[in-house]
Motif scaffolding. Structure first.
Motif, short mmCIF file in Angstrom:
data_model
loop_
_atom_site.label_atom_id
_atom_site.label_comp_id
_atom_site.label_asym_id
_atom_site.label_seq_id
_atom_site.Cartn_x
_atom_site.Cartn_y
_atom_site.Cartn_z
N CYS A 8 48.99 16.90 -60.64
CA CYS A 8 49.36 18.32 -60.65
C CYS A 8 48.26 19.18 -61.26
O CYS A 8 47.38 18.69 -61.97
N GLY A 11 48.31 26.96 -61.44
CA GLY A 11 47.62 28.10 -60.84
C GLY A 11 46.98 28.98 -61.88
O GLY A 11 47.34 28.93 -63.07
N LYS A 16 52.24 29.19 -60.99
CA LYS A 16 52.44 28.19 -59.93
C LYS A 16 52.03 26.82 -60.43
O LYS A 16 51.13 26.69 -61.26
N TYR A 18 50.93 23.16 -58.63
CA TYR A 18 50.58 22.44 -57.41
C TYR A 18 50.72 20.95 -57.70
O TYR A 18 50.21 20.46 -58.69
N THR A 20 50.44 17.02 -55.87
CA THR A 20 50.17 16.15 -54.72
C THR A 20 51.16 15.00 -54.76
O THR A 20 51.41 14.42 -55.81
N LEU A 27 51.11 18.40 -50.27
CA LEU A 27 50.81 19.27 -51.41
C LEU A 27 52.02 20.18 -51.56
O LEU A 27 52.37 20.91 -50.63
N THR A 29 53.91 23.26 -53.67
CA THR A 29 53.67 24.38 -54.58
C THR A 29 55.01 24.84 -55.12
O THR A 29 55.94 25.14 -54.36
N VAL A 53 42.22 23.81 -59.14
CA VAL A 53 42.35 25.23 -58.81
C VAL A 53 41.02 25.89 -59.15
O VAL A 53 40.54 25.81 -60.29
N VAL A 59 42.88 26.11 -53.90
CA VAL A 59 43.16 24.75 -54.36
C VAL A 59 42.30 23.77 -53.56
O VAL A 59 42.29 23.80 -52.32
N VAL A 61 41.80 19.83 -52.70
CA VAL A 61 42.65 18.63 -52.72
C VAL A 61 41.89 17.46 -52.10
O VAL A 61 41.31 17.59 -51.01
N GLY A 76 49.25 27.81 -51.31
CA GLY A 76 49.46 26.39 -51.06
C GLY A 76 50.04 26.09 -49.69
O GLY A 76 50.58 25.01 -49.48
N ASN A 77 49.88 27.01 -48.74
CA ASN A 77 50.52 26.80 -47.45
C ASN A 77 49.57 26.81 -46.25
O ASN A 77 50.00 26.60 -45.13
#
Length: 120
Positions: A8, A11, A16, A18, A20, A27, A29, A53, A59, A61, A76-77
């Protein structure tokens, strides 16, 4: 071992979280109160592990099984870019960090060499 499957990061604004989820190729959020804000998957993000971040709130990853590092927007989208792949010498990335001058540092599984990449 649960820690192997979940990583994790918080943000920039502290609002936020995040996460995994390696065995789900996801991922996640969350808002600070635990509400799911987004669930992100991508074919280039298999078995995600390390994340970071950036100073701009995006982000980074690591896709462990896909041997990639991708960049996702602050919500995160949405994937912004695939930054590093096997063709750059990447193999099983586990950790990632980014310096303010846009240098990405990646640690790999069973490899003592750290890889440095400049993002333009």
């Amino acid at each position: 071992m649960i820690s192997e499957w979940l990583k994790c990061a918080v943000g920039l604004g502290g609002d936020k979280l995040y996460i995994t989820i390696a065995n789900k190729n996801t991922l996640l959020t969350l808002s600070i109160d635990g509400t799911v804000m987004s669930t992100f998957t991508d074919p280039q993000l298999r078995s995600p592990r390390g994340l970071h971040v950036t100073h701009s709130g995006q982000v980074l990853v690591c896709g462990w099984r896909s041997s990639t590092v991708i960049q996702v927007n602050a919500e995160g989208n949405t994937k912004i870019a695939t930054l590093v792949t096997q063709k750059h010498g990447m193999k099983y990335p586990l950790s990632v960090s980014c310096k303010k001058n846009d240098t990405i540092i990646v640690g790999q599984w069973q490899n003592s060499n750290m890889l440095l990449f400049e993002v333009k």
